[in-house]
Design a protein around this motif. Structure first.
Motif, PDB file in Angstrom:
ATOM      1  N   ASP A 262       0.830  -1.220   0.000  1.00  0.00           N
ATOM      2  CA  ASP A 262       0.000   0.000   0.000  1.00  0.00           C
ATOM      3  C   ASP A 262       0.862   1.268   0.000  1.00  0.00           C
ATOM      4  O   ASP A 262       0.373   2.363   0.224  1.00  0.00           O
ATOM      5  CB  ASP A 262      -0.978  -0.001   1.186  1.00  0.00           C
ATOM      6  CG  ASP A 262      -0.242  -0.043   2.509  1.00  0.00           C
ATOM      7  OD1 ASP A 262       1.013   0.026   2.506  1.00  0.00           O
ATOM      8  OD2 ASP A 262      -0.908  -0.143   3.552  1.00  0.00           O
ATOM      9  N   GLN A 263       2.157   1.103  -0.269  1.00  0.00           N
ATOM     10  CA  GLN A 263       3.079   2.249  -0.259  1.00  0.00           C
ATOM     11  C   GLN A 263       2.731   3.260  -1.368  1.00  0.00           C
ATOM     12  O   GLN A 263       2.513   2.876  -2.507  1.00  0.00           O
ATOM     13  CB  GLN A 263       4.509   1.711  -0.471  1.00  0.00           C
ATOM     14  CG  GLN A 263       5.591   2.731  -0.401  1.00  0.00           C
ATOM     15  CD  GLN A 263       5.592   3.491   0.921  1.00  0.00           C
ATOM     16  OE1 GLN A 263       5.224   4.667   0.955  1.00  0.00           O
ATOM     17  NE2 GLN A 263       5.963   2.808   1.990  1.00  0.00           N
ATOM     18  N   LYS A 264       2.678   4.535  -0.986  1.00  0.00           N
ATOM     19  CA  LYS A 264       2.371   5.569  -1.990  1.00  0.00           C
ATOM     20  C   LYS A 264       3.576   6.447  -2.296  1.00  0.00           C
ATOM     21  O   LYS A 264       3.572   7.214  -3.249  1.00  0.00           O
ATOM     22  CB  LYS A 264       1.217   6.448  -1.489  1.00  0.00           C
ATOM     23  CG  LYS A 264      -0.092   5.696  -1.401  1.00  0.00           C
ATOM     24  CD  LYS A 264      -1.247   6.620  -1.032  1.00  0.00           C
ATOM     25  CE  LYS A 264      -2.548   5.844  -0.971  1.00  0.00           C
ATOM     26  NZ  LYS A 264      -2.542   4.744   0.015  1.00  0.00           N
ATOM     27  N   GLU A 265       4.606   6.361  -1.460  1.00  0.00           N
ATOM     28  CA  GLU A 265       5.785   7.219  -1.641  1.00  0.00           C
ATOM     29  C   GLU A 265       6.849   6.477  -2.447  1.00  0.00           C
ATOM     30  O   GLU A 265       7.334   5.437  -2.034  1.00  0.00           O
ATOM     31  CB  GLU A 265       6.384   7.590  -0.273  1.00  0.00           C
ATOM     32  CG  GLU A 265       5.414   8.254   0.688  1.00  0.00           C
ATOM     33  CD  GLU A 265       4.906   9.589   0.160  1.00  0.00           C
ATOM     34  OE1 GLU A 265       5.641  10.212  -0.638  1.00  0.00           O
ATOM     35  OE2 GLU A 265       3.772   9.975   0.508  1.00  0.00           O
ATOM     36  N   ILE A 266       7.239   7.082  -3.549  1.00  0.00           N
ATOM     37  CA  ILE A 266       8.261   6.438  -4.395  1.00  0.00           C
ATOM     38  C   ILE A 266       9.583   6.305  -3.635  1.00  0.00           C
ATOM     39  O   ILE A 266      10.306   5.324  -3.795  1.00  0.00           O
ATOM     40  CB  ILE A 266       8.449   7.207  -5.733  1.00  0.00           C
ATOM     41  CG1 ILE A 266       9.250   6.366  -6.739  1.00  0.00           C
ATOM     42  CG2 ILE A 266       9.122   8.564  -5.537  1.00  0.00           C
ATOM     43  CD1 ILE A 266       8.535   5.278  -7.407  1.00  0.00           C
ATOM     44  N   ASN A 267       9.883   7.281  -2.752  1.00  0.00           N
ATOM     45  CA  ASN A 267      11.180   7.203  -2.065  1.00  0.00           C
ATOM     46  C   ASN A 267      11.189   6.186  -0.917  1.00  0.00           C
ATOM     47  O   ASN A 267      12.204   5.994  -0.270  1.00  0.00           O
ATOM     48  CB  ASN A 267      11.661   8.596  -1.613  1.00  0.00           C
ATOM     49  CG  ASN A 267      10.689   9.259  -0.663  1.00  0.00           C
ATOM     50  OD1 ASN A 267       9.755   8.604  -0.174  1.00  0.00           O
ATOM     51  ND2 ASN A 267      10.882  10.542  -0.410  1.00  0.00           N
ATOM     52  N   GLN A 268      10.044   5.551  -0.692  1.00  0.00           N
ATOM     53  CA  GLN A 268       9.991   4.439   0.270  1.00  0.00           C
ATOM     54  C   GLN A 268       9.834   3.103  -0.458  1.00  0.00           C
ATOM     55  O   GLN A 268       9.501   2.090   0.156  1.00  0.00           O
ATOM     56  CB  GLN A 268       8.784   4.616   1.213  1.00  0.00           C
ATOM     57  CG  GLN A 268       8.782   5.900   2.020  1.00  0.00           C
ATOM     58  CD  GLN A 268       9.953   5.951   2.986  1.00  0.00           C
ATOM     59  OE1 GLN A 268      10.186   4.996   3.704  1.00  0.00           O
ATOM     60  NE2 GLN A 268      10.707   7.044   2.957  1.00  0.00           N
ATOM     61  N   SER A 269      10.030   3.121  -1.757  1.00  0.00           N
ATOM     62  CA  SER A 269       9.694   1.934  -2.564  1.00  0.00           C
ATOM     63  C   SER A 269      10.927   1.178  -3.047  1.00  0.00           C
ATOM     64  O   SER A 269      11.984   1.774  -3.276  1.00  0.00           O
ATOM     65  CB  SER A 269       8.892   2.366  -3.803  1.00  0.00           C
ATOM     66  OG  SER A 269       7.688   2.983  -3.427  1.00  0.00           O
ATOM     67  N   ILE A 270      10.735  -0.132  -3.235  1.00  0.00           N
ATOM     68  CA  ILE A 270      11.744  -0.942  -3.925  1.00  0.00           C
ATOM     69  C   ILE A 270      11.217  -1.214  -5.332  1.00  0.00           C
ATOM     70  O   ILE A 270      10.046  -1.602  -5.501  1.00  0.00           O
ATOM     71  CB  ILE A 270      11.995  -2.284  -3.206  1.00  0.00           C
ATOM     72  CG1 ILE A 270      12.698  -2.063  -1.872  1.00  0.00           C
ATOM     73  CG2 ILE A 270      12.838  -3.198  -4.083  1.00  0.00           C
ATOM     74  CD1 ILE A 270      13.171  -3.348  -1.229  1.00  0.00           C
TER      75      ILE A 270
END
Ligand code: LIP
Length: 250
Positions: free
Chosen positions: A123-131
């Motif tokens: 459910d991650q919406k932030e690209i900088n928290q994404s793999i």
């Protein structure tokens, strides 16, 4: 100097061929017997000169060994990928990650599963928290490699948490469906690498897109699979797109 490992490598190639042939013949013969009116698109059949055209008839889109290079080197991510389309719409997908013994399945409208357990994208919406998962692909033309590197550099510097890739498009897509990576993109893949994964990602709540931000075109050899539209669009903005020869070009 003697080449110590050539014999082992030759053996691995022959093993890969035997395994691929076994799976291909099992799938193709079985389907021809069971569903004689159905069509078939597969990596080996296309390599053997058969057409790669998606018609309205029920069509099996099969890669008996996705992750061939992995298989040859014993890198432990290899999958059998089986997608099924009717009226050009994918109805179900099955990806069996053989070494991990993970069976991913999805039927349109009925959810996605791994070994029977339901799958849900992150459910991650932030690209900088994404793999983000991607691959270098198999095209070694310098202009293509440059685009792959510049796309990767742009995405890495967004920044993202990390970039990964297991060497199999089908398994990368299942990782999106499982929620361990937010997105996967690649240019140069084929329809049989991604057909099954498309249904698995969608049924786990994810989205598919072309690398130019338009709708996915199964034959275009380009894909973004993501947990949501926002992440997919952020990736598409960073991609230095190339246009490989379409699967249905000949
Ligand atoms: C592979 C894909 C992978 C890609 C490789 C190759 P194959 O499929 O799954 O994503 O980077 O170049 O296309 O050839 O192992 O079926």
């Amino acid at each position: 100097m003697p080449d110590l490992w050539q014999d082992a490598m030759d053996h691995a190639v022959s093993l890969a061929r035997t395994a691929g042939t076994l799976v291909r013949e099992a799938v193709q013969n079985d389907m021809k017997e069971k569903f004689p009116t159905h069509s078939f698109i597969g990596e080996e059949s296309v390599a053997a000169g058969e057409p790669c055209k998606l018609s309205d008839s029920p069509t099996w889109i099969v890669d008996p060994v996705d992750g061939t290079t992995n298989f040859v080197h014993g890198y432990p991510f290899v999958a059998v990928s089986i997608g099924f389309a009717v009226n050009k719409k994918l109805e179900f997908g099955v990806v069996y990650s053989c070494i991990e013994d993970k069976m991913y399945t999805a039927r349109r409208g009925k959810g996605a599963f791994c070994n029977g357990q339901p799958l849900q994208v992150s459910d991650q919406k932030e690209i900088n928290q994404s793999i983000i998962a991607t691959e270098f692909g198999s095209d070694r033309h310098v202009e293509v490699v440059d685009k792959i590197f510049s796309s990767m550099r742009n995405i890495l510097c967004l920044p993202v948490h990390g970039i990964r890739g297991v060497g199999s498009a089908a398994i990368n897509m299942c990782l999106v469906a499982s929620g361990c990576v937010e997105a996967y993109y690649e240019m140069g893949i084929h329809c049989w690498d991604i057909a099954a994964g498309v249904v698995i990602v969608e049924e786990a709540g994810g989205v598919l897109m072309d690398v130019d931000g338009g709708p996915l075109d199964l034959m275009s050899r380009r894909v973004i699979a993501a947990n949501n539209k926002m992440i997919a669009e952020r990736i598409s903005e960073q991609i230095d797109a190339c246009a490989p020869l379409r699967d249905d070009a000949s």
